[in-house]
Design an enzyme around this catalytic site. Structure first.
Site, PDB file in Angstrom:
ATOM      1  N   HIS A   1       0.816  -1.228   0.000  1.00 33.69           N
ATOM      2  CA  HIS A   1       0.000   0.000   0.000  1.00 33.69           C
ATOM      3  C   HIS A   1       0.845   1.270   0.000  1.00 33.69           C
ATOM      4  O   HIS A   1       0.289   2.365  -0.147  1.00 33.69           O
ATOM      5  CB  HIS A   1      -0.958   0.021   1.191  1.00 33.69           C
ATOM      6  CG  HIS A   1      -1.972  -1.085   1.177  1.00 33.69           C
ATOM      7  ND1 HIS A   1      -2.818  -1.277   0.115  1.00 33.69           N
ATOM      8  CD2 HIS A   1      -2.254  -2.064   2.069  1.00 33.69           C
ATOM      9  CE1 HIS A   1      -3.600  -2.327   0.361  1.00 33.69           C
ATOM     10  NE2 HIS A   1      -3.270  -2.828   1.538  1.00 33.69           N
TER      11      HIS A   1
ATOM     12  N   ASP B   1      -2.444 -10.583  -2.383  1.00 30.68           N
ATOM     13  CA  ASP B   1      -3.017 -10.107  -1.124  1.00 30.68           C
ATOM     14  C   ASP B   1      -4.499  -9.777  -1.351  1.00 30.68           C
ATOM     15  O   ASP B   1      -4.902  -9.419  -2.466  1.00 30.68           O
ATOM     16  CB  ASP B   1      -2.264  -8.851  -0.667  1.00 30.68           C
ATOM     17  CG  ASP B   1      -2.698  -8.342   0.698  1.00 30.68           C
ATOM     18  OD1 ASP B   1      -2.013  -8.645   1.685  1.00 30.68           O
ATOM     19  OD2 ASP B   1      -3.725  -7.629   0.766  1.00 30.68           O
TER      20      ASP B   1
ATOM     21  N   HIS C   1      -6.122  -7.243  -0.490  1.00 28.91           N
ATOM     22  CA  HIS C   1      -6.328  -5.829  -0.810  1.00 28.91           C
ATOM     23  C   HIS C   1      -5.554  -5.438  -2.076  1.00 28.91           C
ATOM     24  O   HIS C   1      -4.456  -5.945  -2.317  1.00 28.91           O
ATOM     25  CB  HIS C   1      -5.864  -4.943   0.354  1.00 28.91           C
ATOM     26  CG  HIS C   1      -6.506  -5.278   1.664  1.00 28.91           C
ATOM     27  ND1 HIS C   1      -5.935  -6.147   2.574  1.00 28.91           N
ATOM     28  CD2 HIS C   1      -7.683  -4.871   2.205  1.00 28.91           C
ATOM     29  CE1 HIS C   1      -6.723  -6.248   3.628  1.00 28.91           C
ATOM     30  NE2 HIS C   1      -7.796  -5.499   3.434  1.00 28.91           N
TER      31      HIS C   1
ATOM     32  N   ASP D   1      -4.518 -12.882   3.491  1.00 33.72           N
ATOM     33  CA  ASP D   1      -5.750 -12.352   4.089  1.00 33.72           C
ATOM     34  C   ASP D   1      -6.977 -12.676   3.234  1.00 33.72           C
ATOM     35  O   ASP D   1      -8.093 -12.246   3.557  1.00 33.72           O
ATOM     36  CB  ASP D   1      -5.654 -10.842   4.386  1.00 33.72           C
ATOM     37  CG  ASP D   1      -4.875 -10.050   3.364  1.00 33.72           C
ATOM     38  OD1 ASP D   1      -4.517 -10.605   2.296  1.00 33.72           O
ATOM     39  OD2 ASP D   1      -4.629  -8.855   3.628  1.00 33.72           O
TER      40      ASP D   1
HETATM   41  N1  Q9C Z   1      -9.134  -1.427  10.570  1.00 29.56           N
HETATM   42  C1  Q9C Z   1      -2.403  -5.238   4.125  1.00 29.56           C
HETATM   43  O1  Q9C Z   1      -3.024  -6.285   4.070  1.00 29.56           O
HETATM   44  N2  Q9C Z   1      -7.805  -1.259   6.787  1.00 29.56           N
HETATM   45  N3  Q9C Z   1      -2.954  -4.096   4.548  1.00 29.56           N
HETATM   46  C2  Q9C Z   1      -7.887  -0.331   7.841  1.00 29.56           C
HETATM   47  C3  Q9C Z   1      -9.514  -1.594   9.224  1.00 29.56           C
HETATM   48  C4  Q9C Z   1      -6.520  -1.262   6.180  1.00 29.56           C
HETATM   49  C5  Q9C Z   1      -4.356  -4.045   4.883  1.00 29.56           C
HETATM   50  C6  Q9C Z   1      -9.267  -0.325   8.441  1.00 29.56           C
HETATM   51  C7  Q9C Z   1      -6.205  -2.598   5.639  1.00 29.56           C
HETATM   52  C8  Q9C Z   1      -4.778  -2.648   5.174  1.00 29.56           C
HETATM   53  C9  Q9C Z   1      -0.938  -5.209   3.841  1.00 29.56           C
HETATM   54 ZN    ZN Z   2      -4.125  -7.148   2.611  1.00 24.36          ZN
END
Ligand code: Q9C
Ligand code: ZN
Length: 343
Positions: free
Chosen positions: A160, A196, A198, A285
């Site tokens: 990200h 991943d 995301h 994930d």
């Molecule tokens: N608490 C990776 O899997 N979401 N990042 C934030 C939920 C962000 C995931 C709100 C998710 C980021 C590397």
């Molecule tokens: Zn992720």
């Protein structure tokens, strides 16, 4: 398969993140890497070695100098205000605000260099992020030197993080830094496959206008999933990079069969690109029990992912990204890697 790992990841341990309107303990925690290391050792995948230290210039091949300087000094600037808890952004240069002038105050810098609030900076975050990037670079050096495969056990994750922004638990884009290293050390074409859950917005943006690095990503549809503002199927690259960006957004509830069908399409695109080496942003994930995600993959699906990646026959660097079902993250990562090794 060689695994590269550093205990430095423990130095990054954020306290809290926003989740459903409240601050909750960070999902991205040190126990994740501990579980993956234990599973890699139990699976007998091969040697586990510490990373080499790389010059800062390996980072600024994909990140801007001012952004790296921000990461280096952010904790000290925060602590100089008398703060002792984690530094977190709370204001961003969103629509109609200026993005051309970095503020002087640390509170302003935190927002200027972030896409969201899921990036706590602690006293050890920079050291951990730098060592995480060193793990990816050491793996890339192994591949550039003729190695067949390697696993960079990176924490914090990276996909990200953009050229000048942190976000989504990521500070330095380990996969992008490794892909650029491979380009700089003999590979004419490098593919990045992001599995991943995301969308890898940072990696996409870094290489979007380039034809020498193909980015292909399978992920939760940004219409309903973080990072929300990038990752649609019509993002195909620009300029020399037109056609070298492929997104496969998938709905909540996606199971192994549908996932593997999309993976086959991504792998066909990568095969047509004929990369000299492959970087896999390996998040697990997508697992059915992941606490922040909505796909339904099971252990056998992760083995199948590894097998399919192996069909490309390319020298391959796996870089750890997400996966928050801590009890299962190790087994699921090991399943991908053993599926690849046996494939
Ligand atoms: N608490 C990776 O899997 N979401 N990042 C934030 C939920 C962000 C995931 C709100 C998710 C980021 C590397
Ligand atoms: Zn992720």
């Amino acid at each position: 398969m060689l695994t590269i790992y550093s205990d430095d990841h423990r130095l990054h341990h954020g306290a809290a993140e926003f989740y459903r309107g409240r601050l909750v303990p960070c999902f991205e925690m040190p126990a994740r890497a501990d579980q993956v290391l234990a599973a890699v050792r139990a699976a007998g995948l091969g040697a586990v070695v510490p990373p080499d230290r790389f010059d800062r210039t390996a980072l600024t091949r994909v990140h801007t100098d001012d952004y790296v300087a921000f990461l280096e000094s952010a904790w000290d600037e925060w602590a100089a205000q008398g703060e002792t808890g984690d530094a977190l952004p709370y204001a961003w240069p969103a629509v109609d605000l200026r993005r051309d002038t970095p503020p002087q105050h640390i509170d302003g810098k935190l927002g200027f260099y972030a896409i969201d609030a899921a990036v706590p900076i602690t006293a050890g975050t920079w050291t951990a992020a730098r060592s995480s990037a060193d793990c990816a670079l050491t793996g890339a050096r192994h591949i550039a030197g003729g190695g067949h495969s390697a696993f960079a056990l990176c924490r914090p994750p990276g996909h990200h993080a953009g050229a000048r922004a942190m976000g989504g638990f990521c500070y330095l884009n380990n996969a992008a830094i490794a892909a650029q290293y491979l380009r700089d050390h003999g590979a004419a074409r490098v593919a990045v496959l992001d599995v991943d859950y995301h969308h890898g917005n940072g990696t996409q943006t870094i290489f979007y206008d380039r034809g020498d690095v193909l980015f292909a990503s399978l992920h939760g549809d940004p219409m309903v999933e973080y990072p929300f503002f990038l990752g649609h199927a019509d993002e195909r690259g620009s300029g020399a990079g037109l056609g070298a960006n492929r997104n496969f957004p998938l709905p909540w509830g996606t199971t192994g069969d549908a996932y593997l069908a999309a993976l086959d399409a991504a792998i066909a695109d990568i095969a047509a690109f004929a990369p000299d080496s492959l970087v896999v942003s390996l998040g697990v994930d997508t697992f059915v029990e992941d606490p922040i995600s909505h796909f339904k993959l099971v252990a056998a699906d992760f083995t199948a992912i590894g097998r399919r990646i192996a069909t490309l026959g390319a020298p391959t660097l796996f870089v750890l990204e997400g996966g928050y079902a801590v009890a299962d993250i190790g087994g699921n990562v090991a399943a991908v890697l053993t599926g690849f090794a046996d494939g």
